[in-house]
Scaffold this motif. Structure first.
Motif, PDB file in Angstrom:
ATOM      1  N   VAL A 252     -53.431 -17.687 -30.556  1.00 33.61           N
ATOM      2  CA  VAL A 252     -53.797 -18.904 -31.281  1.00 33.61           C
ATOM      3  C   VAL A 252     -52.659 -19.914 -31.147  1.00 33.61           C
ATOM      4  CG1 VAL A 252     -54.329 -19.865 -33.554  1.00 33.61           C
ATOM      5  CG2 VAL A 252     -55.153 -17.569 -32.937  1.00 33.61           C
ATOM      6  N   ALA A 253     -53.006 -21.158 -30.762  1.00 31.81           N
ATOM      7  CA  ALA A 253     -52.001 -22.216 -30.653  1.00 31.81           C
ATOM      8  C   ALA A 253     -51.524 -22.622 -32.041  1.00 31.81           C
ATOM      9  CB  ALA A 253     -52.570 -23.415 -29.911  1.00 31.81           C
ATOM     10  N   LEU A 254     -50.211 -22.869 -32.165  1.00 26.21           N
ATOM     11  CA  LEU A 254     -49.593 -23.234 -33.431  1.00 26.21           C
ATOM     12  C   LEU A 254     -48.874 -24.574 -33.296  1.00 26.21           C
ATOM     13  CD1 LEU A 254     -47.970 -19.751 -34.211  1.00 26.21           C
ATOM     14  CD2 LEU A 254     -50.154 -20.615 -35.075  1.00 26.21           C
ATOM     15  N   LEU A 255     -48.589 -25.192 -34.430  1.00 27.84           N
ATOM     16  CA  LEU A 255     -47.775 -26.412 -34.501  1.00 27.84           C
ATOM     17  C   LEU A 255     -48.297 -27.507 -33.568  1.00 27.84           C
ATOM     18  CD1 LEU A 255     -44.242 -24.736 -34.601  1.00 27.84           C
ATOM     19  CD2 LEU A 255     -45.440 -25.814 -36.522  1.00 27.84           C
ATOM     20  N   GLU A 256     -49.612 -27.663 -33.531  1.00 26.87           N
ATOM     21  CA  GLU A 256     -50.182 -28.642 -32.605  1.00 26.87           C
ATOM     22  C   GLU A 256     -49.854 -30.080 -32.997  1.00 26.87           C
ATOM     23  OE1 GLU A 256     -54.018 -27.046 -30.539  1.00 26.87           O
ATOM     24  OE2 GLU A 256     -54.199 -26.571 -32.679  1.00 26.87           O
ATOM     25  N   ASP A 257     -49.456 -30.303 -34.257  1.00 29.87           N
ATOM     26  CA  ASP A 257     -49.004 -31.637 -34.669  1.00 29.87           C
ATOM     27  C   ASP A 257     -47.561 -31.899 -34.250  1.00 29.87           C
ATOM     28  OD1 ASP A 257     -51.433 -32.204 -35.836  1.00 29.87           O
ATOM     29  OD2 ASP A 257     -50.831 -31.497 -37.834  1.00 29.87           O
TER      30      ASP A 257
END
Length: 303
Positions: A252-257
């Motif tokens: 799962v991708a994290l910290l996309e912001d």
């Protein structure tokens, strides 16, 4: 004595660690190698090796001379090869270093197709993930995703190298997902040793760098990928490694912001080799196959 032969004897001795092994490489006898090295030392007015009964080791002067000697011999061989080559067909040898996982997944096929197209070119490919100056290590070209630049080496950009912060659902079930890069200090992180423990992000208020704790350190992205999928922690992975797992939900991708700072894949070429026709040919080939949108970012790519 021929100075070039003396230089070759010196370089073979460095590689072999003694005169006997150097003699085997040069198809001669140890006494000839020792005589050539001695003559070179006399010419330079400096002792290049400390000698023992079984081995020789470089002196400080020898270390300083080694990289320059290798470059001199390499330049001579390049010139000789160019003068000898058939004007109707490109030939020669290219020594290339590249990252392990990228080569296994993509570059190996790209290089195989290049060599099939140019049958008289020979390749030597070394898979290395650490940063190094290709001119000092005797490479004609180094493909790298690192930001490092070196004096006397030309940087040729190839394509963007997108990376993602990610973790397995199992890990996130045990630990809350980080909402800001600073939260990574409280997580188990899986670190790519060649780039170190600092992860660099962009944000609306400017760049952010955080030092992360390493539960695992490795010099290969596939080791980090396997550990991340097993739920051992959070990793920064290139999308060419992680894309399938991101698509099927096993990562799962994290910290996309807070996207990671831009990284480019580039070719590092010693300036003295940049204009060689075989280097121009390989560089153009790499740009054709990697430039624009790289193959792992294209829809329908099956790698």
């Amino acid at each position: 004595m021929d100075t070039l032969a003396n230089l070759r004897a010196f370089l073979a001795t460095v590689r072999g660690g003694n005169f006997s092994e150097a003699a085997r490489q040069l198809d001669t006898v140890p006494s000839v190698v020792a005589k050539r090295v001695g003559h070179l030392e006399w010419t330079l007015g400096a002792r290049l090796f400390e000698r023992s009964s079984r081995r020789v080791t470089l002196t400080e002067a020898g270390h300083k001379f080694h990289a320059r000697a290798r470059a001199l011999v390499s330049d001579f061989d390049d010139i000789a090869s160019e003068l000898k080559r058939d004007q109707d067909a490109l030939d020669g040898h290219i020594r290339l270093r590249a990252p392990t996982s990228l080569t296994v997944l993509y570059l190996a096929d790209i290089l195989a197709a290049f060599q099939r197209r140019h049958e008289r070119l020979t390749l030597e490919v070394a898979l290395l993930d650490r940063s190094a100056n290709p001119a000092e290590e005797g490479f004609d070209i180094s493909v790298s995703g690192r930001a490092d630049s070196y004096e006397g080496v030309v940087d040729e950009p190839l394509c963007p190298l997108r990376q993602v912060v990610c973790a397995a659902p199992g890990y996130l079930a045990r630990r809350p997902a980080p909402r800001h890069p600073r939260d990574l200090a409280d997580h188990d992180c899986l670190v790519f040793n060649p780039t170190g423990h600092s992860w660099h992000f962009n944000s609306a208020s400017g760049p952010i760098s955080v030092d992360v704790p390493a539960r695992l350190g490795a010099n290969d992205n596939y080791v980090l990928y396997a550990s991340a999928r097993a739920g051992n922690g959070i990793a920064v992975l290139p999308t060419y490694v992680a894309r399938r797992a991101l698509a099927d939900g096993s990562l799962v991708a994290l910290l996309e912001d807070h996207p990671l700072q831009d990284v480019w894949l580039k070719a590092l070429i010693p300036a003295r080799k940049r204009a060689l026709p075989r280097m121009e040919l390989l560089l153009a080939w790499l740009r054709d196959h990697l430039g624009g949108t790289p193959p792992w970012e294209r829809s329908g790519d099956g790698a």
